[in-house]
Design a protein around this motif. Structure first.
Motif, PDB file in Angstrom:
ATOM      1  N   ASP A   1      50.730 -19.785  78.428  1.00  0.00           N
ATOM      2  CA  ASP A   1      51.621 -20.745  79.058  1.00  0.00           C
ATOM      3  C   ASP A   1      51.130 -21.079  80.462  1.00  0.00           C
ATOM      4  OD1 ASP A   1      54.058 -22.305  79.362  1.00  0.00           O
ATOM      5  OD2 ASP A   1      54.836 -20.639  80.575  1.00  0.00           O
ATOM      6  N   TYR A   2      50.743 -20.054  81.215  1.00  0.00           N
ATOM      7  CA  TYR A   2      50.217 -20.259  82.571  1.00  0.00           C
ATOM      8  C   TYR A   2      48.958 -21.123  82.538  1.00  0.00           C
ATOM      9  CZ  TYR A   2      47.733 -19.408  86.904  1.00  0.00           C
ATOM     10  OH  TYR A   2      47.032 -19.582  88.075  1.00  0.00           O
ATOM     11  N   LEU A   3      48.045 -20.802  81.620  1.00  0.00           N
ATOM     12  CA  LEU A   3      46.797 -21.565  81.533  1.00  0.00           C
ATOM     13  C   LEU A   3      47.052 -23.024  81.144  1.00  0.00           C
ATOM     14  CD1 LEU A   3      44.681 -18.798  79.785  1.00  0.00           C
ATOM     15  CD2 LEU A   3      44.486 -19.550  82.167  1.00  0.00           C
ATOM     16  N   ALA A   4      48.033 -23.260  80.270  1.00  0.00           N
ATOM     17  CA  ALA A   4      48.377 -24.628  79.871  1.00  0.00           C
ATOM     18  C   ALA A   4      48.975 -25.405  81.046  1.00  0.00           C
ATOM     19  CB  ALA A   4      49.363 -24.593  78.698  1.00  0.00           C
ATOM     20  N   ILE A   5      49.815 -24.759  81.837  1.00  0.00           N
ATOM     21  CA  ILE A   5      50.402 -25.402  83.012  1.00  0.00           C
ATOM     22  C   ILE A   5      49.297 -25.789  84.000  1.00  0.00           C
ATOM     23  CG2 ILE A   5      51.825 -24.981  85.075  1.00  0.00           C
ATOM     24  CD1 ILE A   5      53.675 -23.303  83.230  1.00  0.00           C
ATOM     25  N   CYS A   6      48.354 -24.895  84.212  1.00  0.00           N
ATOM     26  CA  CYS A   6      47.238 -25.183  85.122  1.00  0.00           C
ATOM     27  C   CYS A   6      46.434 -26.372  84.623  1.00  0.00           C
ATOM     28  CB  CYS A   6      46.329 -23.961  85.272  1.00  0.00           C
ATOM     29  SG  CYS A   6      47.069 -22.634  86.239  1.00  0.00           S
ATOM     30  N   LYS A   7      46.185 -26.400  83.327  1.00  0.00           N
ATOM     31  CA  LYS A   7      45.414 -27.505  82.754  1.00  0.00           C
ATOM     32  C   LYS A   7      46.167 -28.824  82.921  1.00  0.00           C
ATOM     33  CE  LYS A   7      42.766 -28.697  78.668  1.00  0.00           C
ATOM     34  NZ  LYS A   7      42.288 -28.229  77.371  1.00  0.00           N
ATOM     35  N   GLU A   8      47.454 -28.802  82.674  1.00  0.00           N
ATOM     36  CA  GLU A   8      48.294 -29.995  82.800  1.00  0.00           C
ATOM     37  C   GLU A   8      48.317 -30.513  84.233  1.00  0.00           C
ATOM     38  OE1 GLU A   8      53.022 -30.550  82.754  1.00  0.00           O
ATOM     39  OE2 GLU A   8      52.193 -29.808  80.858  1.00  0.00           O
ATOM     40  N   LYS A   9      48.402 -29.599  85.200  1.00  0.00           N
ATOM     41  CA  LYS A   9      48.435 -29.974  86.611  1.00  0.00           C
ATOM     42  C   LYS A   9      47.043 -30.187  87.199  1.00  0.00           C
ATOM     43  CE  LYS A   9      52.718 -27.619  87.915  1.00  0.00           C
ATOM     44  NZ  LYS A   9      53.269 -26.618  88.831  1.00  0.00           N
ATOM     45  N   LYS A  10      46.006 -29.954  86.380  1.00  0.00           N
ATOM     46  CA  LYS A  10      44.608 -30.051  86.821  1.00  0.00           C
ATOM     47  C   LYS A  10      44.330 -29.079  87.977  1.00  0.00           C
ATOM     48  CE  LYS A  10      43.920 -34.854  85.361  1.00  0.00           C
ATOM     49  NZ  LYS A  10      43.933 -34.602  84.001  1.00  0.00           N
ATOM     50  N   GLU A  11      44.898 -27.888  87.859  1.00  0.00           N
ATOM     51  CA  GLU A  11      44.675 -26.813  88.819  1.00  0.00           C
ATOM     52  C   GLU A  11      43.781 -25.761  88.187  1.00  0.00           C
ATOM     53  OE1 GLU A  11      48.488 -25.243  89.876  1.00  0.00           O
ATOM     54  OE2 GLU A  11      49.062 -27.028  90.997  1.00  0.00           O
ATOM     55  N   ILE A  12      43.027 -25.081  89.003  1.00  0.00           N
ATOM     56  CA  ILE A  12      42.186 -23.996  88.495  1.00  0.00           C
ATOM     57  C   ILE A  12      43.037 -22.729  88.452  1.00  0.00           C
ATOM     58  CG2 ILE A  12      40.092 -22.653  88.817  1.00  0.00           C
ATOM     59  CD1 ILE A  12      38.998 -24.972  90.434  1.00  0.00           C
ATOM     60  N   PRO A  13      43.119 -22.080  87.297  1.00  0.00           N
ATOM     61  CA  PRO A  13      43.916 -20.848  87.222  1.00  0.00           C
ATOM     62  C   PRO A  13      43.283 -19.743  88.057  1.00  0.00           C
ATOM     63  CG  PRO A  13      42.678 -21.165  85.201  1.00  0.00           C
ATOM     64  CD  PRO A  13      42.456 -22.390  86.044  1.00  0.00           C
ATOM     65  N   ASN A  14      44.101 -18.819  88.500  1.00  0.00           N
ATOM     66  CA  ASN A  14      43.591 -17.679  89.261  1.00  0.00           C
ATOM     67  C   ASN A  14      44.499 -16.479  89.029  1.00  0.00           C
ATOM     68  OD1 ASN A  14      45.703 -17.668  91.501  1.00  0.00           O
ATOM     69  ND2 ASN A  14      44.927 -19.776  91.603  1.00  0.00           N
ATOM     70  N   LYS A  15      44.017 -15.325  89.420  1.00  0.00           N
ATOM     71  CA  LYS A  15      44.773 -14.095  89.159  1.00  0.00           C
ATOM     72  C   LYS A  15      46.090 -14.054  89.920  1.00  0.00           C
ATOM     73  CE  LYS A  15      40.866 -11.075  88.104  1.00  0.00           C
ATOM     74  NZ  LYS A  15      40.189  -9.821  88.492  1.00  0.00           N
ATOM     75  N   ALA A  16      46.104 -14.537  91.157  1.00  0.00           N
ATOM     76  CA  ALA A  16      47.348 -14.527  91.933  1.00  0.00           C
ATOM     77  C   ALA A  16      48.386 -15.438  91.274  1.00  0.00           C
ATOM     78  CB  ALA A  16      47.078 -14.977  93.370  1.00  0.00           C
ATOM     79  N   GLY A  17      47.956 -16.603  90.841  1.00  0.00           N
ATOM     80  CA  GLY A  17      48.863 -17.518  90.152  1.00  0.00           C
ATOM     81  C   GLY A  17      49.388 -16.928  88.861  1.00  0.00           C
ATOM     82  N   LEU A  18      48.508 -16.215  88.152  1.00  0.00           N
ATOM     83  CA  LEU A  18      48.932 -15.564  86.912  1.00  0.00           C
ATOM     84  C   LEU A  18      49.991 -14.508  87.202  1.00  0.00           C
ATOM     85  CD1 LEU A  18      48.717 -15.080  83.878  1.00  0.00           C
ATOM     86  CD2 LEU A  18      46.766 -13.568  84.341  1.00  0.00           C
ATOM     87  N   CYS A  19      49.769 -13.700  88.235  1.00  0.00           N
ATOM     88  CA  CYS A  19      50.763 -12.679  88.596  1.00  0.00           C
ATOM     89  C   CYS A  19      52.105 -13.321  88.934  1.00  0.00           C
ATOM     90  CB  CYS A  19      50.272 -11.850  89.785  1.00  0.00           C
ATOM     91  SG  CYS A  19      48.930 -10.718  89.387  1.00  0.00           S
ATOM     92  N   LEU A  20      52.071 -14.412  89.699  1.00  0.00           N
ATOM     93  CA  LEU A  20      53.314 -15.104  90.047  1.00  0.00           C
ATOM     94  C   LEU A  20      53.996 -15.633  88.792  1.00  0.00           C
ATOM     95  CD1 LEU A  20      52.166 -17.036  93.227  1.00  0.00           C
ATOM     96  CD2 LEU A  20      53.862 -15.195  93.119  1.00  0.00           C
ATOM     97  N   HIS A  21      53.226 -16.214  87.894  1.00  0.00           N
ATOM     98  CA  HIS A  21      53.804 -16.761  86.663  1.00  0.00           C
ATOM     99  C   HIS A  21      54.412 -15.654  85.790  1.00  0.00           C
ATOM    100  CE1 HIS A  21      54.331 -19.765  83.535  1.00  0.00           C
ATOM    101  NE2 HIS A  21      53.904 -18.863  82.674  1.00  0.00           N
ATOM    102  N   LEU A  22      53.752 -14.507  85.785  1.00  0.00           N
ATOM    103  CA  LEU A  22      54.260 -13.379  84.996  1.00  0.00           C
ATOM    104  C   LEU A  22      55.415 -12.671  85.688  1.00  0.00           C
ATOM    105  CD1 LEU A  22      50.870 -11.815  83.790  1.00  0.00           C
ATOM    106  CD2 LEU A  22      52.429 -13.290  82.487  1.00  0.00           C
ATOM    107  N   GLY A  23      55.635 -12.996  86.976  1.00  0.00           N
ATOM    108  CA  GLY A  23      56.729 -12.380  87.730  1.00  0.00           C
ATOM    109  C   GLY A  23      56.459 -10.929  88.071  1.00  0.00           C
TER     110      GLY A  23
END
Length: 130
Positions: free
Chosen positions: A19-41
């Motif tokens: 889900d996180y990776l799909a959101i990044c792709k949709e927003k044209k953002e590069i995924p990263n570990k910090a963003g993943l941690c935030l998304h996972l809460g």
């Protein structure tokens, strides 16, 4: 008894990572570990604990590979410096400019310096005078 886990099944965690990776792709953002941690809460410490759990280890490592791949794709861009910096820090065990040598080797032989075969100026001039 500790706090209950945020994710109880591997599949549940995998869905959230995707889900996180799909959101990044949709927003044209590069995924990263910090963003993943935030998304996972979760904090980085919790993330590391999940990564160490055998049940979740492969899922998290696959997610990290997908993040790494996104950054690798960025390397072919106009200015790859930011991608190089991120990869060296986020995936430091895989991307290094140099190797580090422990000088407190405990009696083990240290590597030979690269320039050990080059004579110093004083020894070269002494050899030419004899």
């Amino acid at each position: 008894m500790g706090r209950p886990r945020k994710f109880n099944t591997n599949k549940e965690l995998e869905v959230r990572i995707d889900d996180y990776l799909a959101i990044c792709k949709e927003k044209k953002e590069i995924p990263n570990k910090a963003g993943l941690c935030l998304h996972l809460g979760m904090t980085r410490q919790s993330y590391s604990r999940y990564k160490d759990l055998e049940i979740f280890s492969d899922t998290i490592k696959k997610g990290e590979l997908k993040i790494e791949n996104a950054w690798i794709q960025r390397l072919s861009g106009v200015s790859p410096v930011g991608a190089i910096f991120y990869m060296k820090n986020a995936f430091r065990e895989d991307y290094k400019d140099r190797t580090e040598t422990d000088v407190t080797s405990g009696g083990k032989p240290l590597p030979t310096p690269i320039l050990s075969y080059v004579q110093s100026d004083t020894s070269a001039s002494q050899n030419s005078q004899t």
